[in-house]
Write a protein that holds these residues in place. Structure first.
Motif, PDB file in Angstrom:
ATOM      1  N   HIS A  53       0.840  -1.202   0.000  1.00 52.74           N
ATOM      2  CA  HIS A  53       0.000   0.000   0.000  1.00 52.74           C
ATOM      3  C   HIS A  53       0.878   1.256   0.000  1.00 52.74           C
ATOM      4  CE1 HIS A  53      -3.405   2.369   2.252  1.00 52.74           C
ATOM      5  NE2 HIS A  53      -3.268   2.763   0.998  1.00 52.74           N
ATOM      6  N   HIS A  57       1.448   4.237  -2.972  1.00 52.83           N
ATOM      7  CA  HIS A  57       1.363   5.696  -2.794  1.00 52.83           C
ATOM      8  C   HIS A  57       2.646   6.377  -3.287  1.00 52.83           C
ATOM      9  CE1 HIS A  57      -2.178   6.608   0.060  1.00 52.83           C
ATOM     10  NE2 HIS A  57      -2.355   5.361  -0.365  1.00 52.83           N
ATOM     11  N   CYS A 124      -7.081   8.808   1.702  1.00 50.82           N
ATOM     12  CA  CYS A 124      -6.822   7.384   1.500  1.00 50.82           C
ATOM     13  C   CYS A 124      -7.924   6.541   2.134  1.00 50.82           C
ATOM     14  CB  CYS A 124      -5.461   7.046   2.126  1.00 50.82           C
ATOM     15  SG  CYS A 124      -5.064   5.296   2.140  1.00 50.82           S
ATOM     16  N   GLY A 125      -8.258   5.423   1.484  1.00 47.81           N
ATOM     17  CA  GLY A 125      -9.347   4.576   1.959  1.00 47.81           C
ATOM     18  C   GLY A 125      -8.979   3.645   3.098  1.00 47.81           C
ATOM     19  N   HIS A 130      -0.292   1.396   6.573  1.00 42.95           N
ATOM     20  CA  HIS A 130       0.927   1.771   5.850  1.00 42.95           C
ATOM     21  C   HIS A 130       2.151   1.280   6.615  1.00 42.95           C
ATOM     22  CE1 HIS A 130      -0.372   4.251   2.471  1.00 42.95           C
ATOM     23  NE2 HIS A 130      -1.349   4.700   3.231  1.00 42.95           N
TER      24      HIS A 130
END
Ligand code: ZN
Length: 158
Positions: A53, A57, A124-125, A130
Motif C-alpha cells: 500500500h 502511494h 486514502c481509503g 501503511h
C-alpha cells in the motif's frame, strides 16, 4: 469466458523482474502494461498489505511527478496476489527507458523518508494501513535483484 492473457503465463517459473505483460492499441494509440514482479509467485512470501500500500502511494507520486514521462503514465497499482505491480504507460518507449523508469521509481521508494503522500483519512481509503520502513526495504531488495537480471528484454520466460 476466455482466459485473460495474464492468467496464461506460467507463474511457477516466473522470477522477479520487469516484463511486458501486454501491448494494446486503443484507436492506434499504444498502451504498454508492465508486470513489475517483486516476488517469486507461490514461493516467496508476498508483500505485506501495509507495505504494498505504501509502495503504491510512493510509486504513483513519483511517476505522476516524473519530469519527462508523467504525462504518459496511465496507471500504477498493486497486483491482487501482492507479488508485484502493474504500470500502464502510453506511447512508444524503448526497453531501456522503461527499465530505467522502474529502477528510478524503486530508488525513490527505497530512499523515501517523512510523511507518506496521500496518507491522511481524507486522502486514502485505509490510511492506517501503511508501513514505510518495509516499503523502503522491499524496494531496495528488488533493486538489488534488478541489477543482476541477465535477460533485460521484458519477455516472460518459457
Ligand atoms: Zn491509500
Amino acid at each position: 469466458m476466455q482466459k485473460i492473457k495474464s492468467f496464461t503465463i506460467n507463474h511457477n517459473i516466473l522470477q522477479p523482474g520487469v516484463y511486458m505483460s501486454r501491448l494494446d492499441y486503443f484507436q492506434s494509440v499504444p498502451i504498454i502494461t508492465l508486470d513489475i514482479r517483486l516476488k517469486r509467485p507461490n514461493i516467496e512470501n508476498p508483500l505485506e498489505m501495509s507495505e504494498i500500500h505504501t509502495m503504491e502511494h510512493l510509486g504513483a507520486t513519483f511517476l505522476r511527478n516524473h519530469l519527462s514521462l508523467a504525462s504518459d503514465v496511465v496507471y500504477f497499482g498493486p497486483m491482487g496476489c501482492r507479488t508485484g505491480f502493474y504500470l500502464l504507460i502510453h506511447g512508444n518507449h524503448s526497453t531501456e527507458s522503461l527499465l530505467k523508469l522502474v529502477e528510478d521509481t524503486m530508488e525513490f521508494i527505497a530512499a523515501f523518508e517523512g510523511e507518506i503522500p496521500g496518507s491522511t483519512a481524507i486522502e486514502c481509503g485505509n490510511y492506517l494501513d501503511h508501513d514505510l520502513k518495509s516499503a523502503n526495504l522491499s524496494a531496495n531488495d528488488f533493486l538489488s535483484k534488478l541489477r543482476v537480471i541477465q535477460t533485460r528484454d521484458l519477455q516472460y520466460p518459457g
